[in-house]
Design an enzyme around this catalytic site. Sequence first.
Site, short mmCIF file in Angstrom:
data_model
loop_
_atom_site.label_atom_id
_atom_site.label_comp_id
_atom_site.label_asym_id
_atom_site.label_seq_id
_atom_site.Cartn_x
_atom_site.Cartn_y
_atom_site.Cartn_z
N GLY A 7 4.97 2.27 -6.97
CA GLY A 7 5.66 1.95 -5.83
C GLY A 7 6.13 0.47 -5.42
O GLY A 7 5.26 0.04 -4.76
N GLY A 9 8.05 -1.35 -3.86
CA GLY A 9 8.81 -1.52 -2.55
C GLY A 9 8.43 -3.03 -2.19
O GLY A 9 8.16 -4.00 -3.01
N LYS A 77 4.74 5.26 -0.55
CA LYS A 77 4.70 5.54 1.04
C LYS A 77 3.55 6.90 1.10
O LYS A 77 3.66 7.73 0.06
CB LYS A 77 6.05 6.12 1.65
CG LYS A 77 7.01 5.32 2.01
CD LYS A 77 6.37 4.05 2.94
CE LYS A 77 7.60 3.15 3.15
NZ LYS A 77 7.19 2.11 4.10
N ASN A 103 -1.17 1.74 3.59
CA ASN A 103 -1.62 1.62 4.88
C ASN A 103 -2.16 2.88 5.42
O ASN A 103 -1.75 4.02 4.83
CB ASN A 103 -0.24 1.40 5.89
CG ASN A 103 0.07 -0.17 5.70
OD1 ASN A 103 -0.81 -0.92 5.35
ND2 ASN A 103 1.35 -0.37 5.93
N LYS A 186 -8.18 -2.54 8.84
CA LYS A 186 -6.78 -2.68 8.72
C LYS A 186 -5.94 -1.78 9.41
O LYS A 186 -4.82 -2.03 9.73
CB LYS A 186 -6.50 -2.53 7.01
CG LYS A 186 -4.81 -2.70 6.88
CD LYS A 186 -4.51 -3.87 7.02
CE LYS A 186 -2.96 -3.89 7.13
NZ LYS A 186 -2.35 -3.84 5.66
N ASN A 190 -2.66 -2.25 11.92
CA ASN A 190 -1.39 -1.27 11.70
C ASN A 190 -1.13 -0.55 13.38
O ASN A 190 0.02 -0.56 13.78
CB ASN A 190 -1.52 -0.37 10.64
CG ASN A 190 -1.63 -0.94 9.40
OD1 ASN A 190 -2.25 -0.64 8.55
ND2 ASN A 190 -0.72 -2.22 9.21
N SER A 258 6.05 -2.59 8.29
CA SER A 258 6.42 -1.70 7.38
C SER A 258 7.09 -0.54 8.07
O SER A 258 8.12 0.25 7.41
CB SER A 258 5.40 -1.26 6.40
OG SER A 258 4.40 -0.60 7.17
#
Length: 316
Positions: A7, A9, A77, A103, A186, A190, A258
Amino acid sequence: MKIAILGAGALGCAIGAALTEGGHETWLLDRSPEHVGTMRRGGLRVDDERGSRQVAVRATTEAQEAGVVDLVVVLVKSFHTEAAMRGARCLLGPDTLVLSLQNGLGHENVLADVVGRARVLAGKTYVGGVLRGPGHVQSGVAGKATYVGELDGARTARALAVAAAFDQAGLATIVSDNIVGTMWDKLLVNVATGALTGITGLTYGQLYDEPALKDAALSAVGEAVAVAQAAGVTLSIAAPEQAWHLAAEGLSPAFKTSMLQSLDKGSVTEIDFINGAVVRWGRRHGVPTPVNATLVACIKGIERAMADRQRGERVA
């Protein structure tokens, strides 16, 4: 160490560039032929506090090209986790480790179902990234900590080896003996900013200029803290204000979360694994989460409107 970023990204490119420059054989795997093709032809353009440069990276759309690696860093994702890992099992050798730096909560269980729990390490990172275009990332690595750990909290040689490899590449990495608590820490960050920026369309700088939005953020984080405490999770973030300030620490006012980046690209978000996780855990432990439930509903509504517009455009 031979590493595959599953991934590539914004965050995958930021971390992949650092690992490449740190001397590791690092493969950036991504589904976008344009993105990968740009990196293969001219390298990955990285903009950060050091300026702008081209980094010669290994990039591919096919996991077979990379072959067996020592470590797979999963950064797709959340909703693509299972399919992406199943499609990349050719990366796995007898001793390959799989580390999620995604995340939200719950990815480790998804990965364990695909590759076996014994391979899985958990982690969280505060590194930031914005994909400016194909083969072009704005990276926020300096001063941003990354945490890795075993799911049972043991300080193993393999977790220490991964941390050492990351450290060598300038990614300040700590082995946590409380990785579940670290993941919740974390998550609080977020929860503080992701949904609110997705709903409002604001950058970090704009968000932090609006007192009413800070109040909403602190309420959402407060619910998440209460849920974590009810679940017996040991947090290092003691108050919602800490999560609020940590979220934007070291990032440019122009940076976007994000979640906002996903919506800007017309993609669905990871809301189910962030604020949605708070709501699910709250129900499980009898803790009300009305603010987070409202944020989830608003993001779902935006996603619905976006999908309807895209369908209309295709028909037209």
